[in-house]
Design an enzyme around this catalytic site. Structure first.
Site, short mmCIF file in Angstrom:
data_model
loop_
_atom_site.label_atom_id
_atom_site.label_comp_id
_atom_site.label_asym_id
_atom_site.label_seq_id
_atom_site.Cartn_x
_atom_site.Cartn_y
_atom_site.Cartn_z
N GLY A 167 4.55 12.80 -33.10
CA GLY A 167 3.54 12.76 -32.03
C GLY A 167 3.96 11.91 -30.85
N SER B 104 8.89 14.08 -28.72
CA SER B 104 10.36 14.26 -28.76
C SER B 104 10.78 15.58 -28.12
CB SER B 104 10.89 14.14 -30.19
OG SER B 104 10.20 15.01 -31.05
N ASP C 47 2.63 15.95 -22.10
CA ASP C 47 3.82 15.32 -22.68
C ASP C 47 5.00 15.32 -21.70
OD1 ASP C 47 2.18 15.33 -24.88
OD2 ASP C 47 3.61 16.26 -26.24
#
Ligand code: MEV
Length: 306
Positions: A92, A95, A139
């Site tokens: 989480g 990556s 992200d």
């Protein structure tokens, strides 16, 4: 072509507030970790990603397909890209987004194209769509921006606002265990929301409100208020059935060690990582490390010691 390779770094990310709700257009607050993925591009006859032989099967196919999307988006510069990571995988911590950002940076540099945060995020988005299907974009936008941001998904013109903290904002990141693919956790939540839209809508509204309140708390340096918002956010993530016994145990452990706030971060589910907001996280890291917990400190924002 220069003799030294092009190098690009994509930091991992920590979502302080707002994961999952961000997929539905609510705001989130996220910042870059000190750990991430480094990509290096060497002259080559064709544009390719060196994938270590240890990565096989579906994962290998996915990486190659995702890289191909970034190659297409950057005009296939003649480089072979190698990647190296000090970021734990499947925890989480972003990556795949860090990998996408690192590759986007070196491909844009090799193609001699402009590499603003926006352009890097655009190319990284091509890769993230392969990995996650319909990512919110939080992200790879956080990784490309490399600073604490308020993020809201808005299609072509996402809202991205840097958030300044007048004090060091330090996190302890504790790894609980590998989790299943984000795509599956997001899809399972979507199925529950589709079945009970008003109940899940109420929870998302509250998560979104916490993210907005978190920004204000950070801007006035009120880390106690941020910590409380993180605690409440963890409760809401539990209510959304995104936590697990391992994550809950770690959340309580970090609170007992003095965290101002602690919550799961990222997709959650059967594993992943827990964030603890500490004024001074080092003693807690030393103690947990002695007990065999994999953990590290990362400063997300605020003035840094020289
Ligand atoms: C994953 O790091 C964050 C989620 O909100 C998914 C997304 O935003 O695409 C769970």
């Amino acid at each position: 072509m220069p003799l030294t390779p092009f190098t690009g770094f994509g930091p991992g990310k920590a979502i302080l507030l707002g994961e999952h709700a961000v997929v539905y257009g609510y705001p989130a607050l996220a910042g870059p970790l000190s750990r991430g993925v480094t990509a290096r591009a060497f002259p080559s006859k064709r544009c390719q990603l060196s994938i270590p032989p240890s990565i096989r099967g579906e994962r290998r196919r996915l990486l190659a397909t995702a890289f191909e999307k970034a190659a297409q988006a950057t005009g296939r510069p003649l480089v072979r890209v190698e990647v190296e990571s000090d970021l734990p995988l499947s925890m989480g911590l972003g990556s795949s987004a860090a990998l996408a950002v690192a590759c986007a940076r070196v491909l844009l540099a090799a193609a001699r194209r402009p590499a603003s945060c926006k352009q890097v995020a655009r190319v990284a988005d091509e890769m993230e769509r392969e990995f996650h299907g319909t990512p919110s974009g939080v992200d790879h936008t956080t990784s490309a921006q490399g600073r604490l941001i308020f993020f809201r998904r808005r299609g072509k013109t996402d809202q991205v606002k840097p958030v300044e903290c007048p004090r060091p904002l330090k996190l302890l990141v504790a790894l609980v265990g590998e989790r299943g693919p984000t795509k599956q956790t997001v899809a399972a939540l979507r199925a529950r929301r589709d079945q009970w839209p008003s109940r899940y809508g109420r929870l998302f509204d509250e998560v979104g409100a916490l993210a907005a309140e978190g920004v204000k708390a950070i801007e006035r340096g009120d880390l106690a208020a941020l910590g409380d918002a993180m605690n409440v956010n963890h409760g809401l993530l539990s209510a959304l059935q995104l936590s697990s016994e391992g994550l809950d145990v770690m959340v309580h452990r970090l609170r007992r060690l003095g965290a101002l706030g602690a919550k799961l971060t990222g997709a959650g589910g059967d594993g992943g990582a827990v964030l603890g907001l500490f004024l001074e996280p080092e003693p807690a890291v030393a103690r947990l490390s002695r007990e065999g917990v994999r953990c590290f400190v990362s400063q997300l924002a605020g003035p840094r010691e020289l």
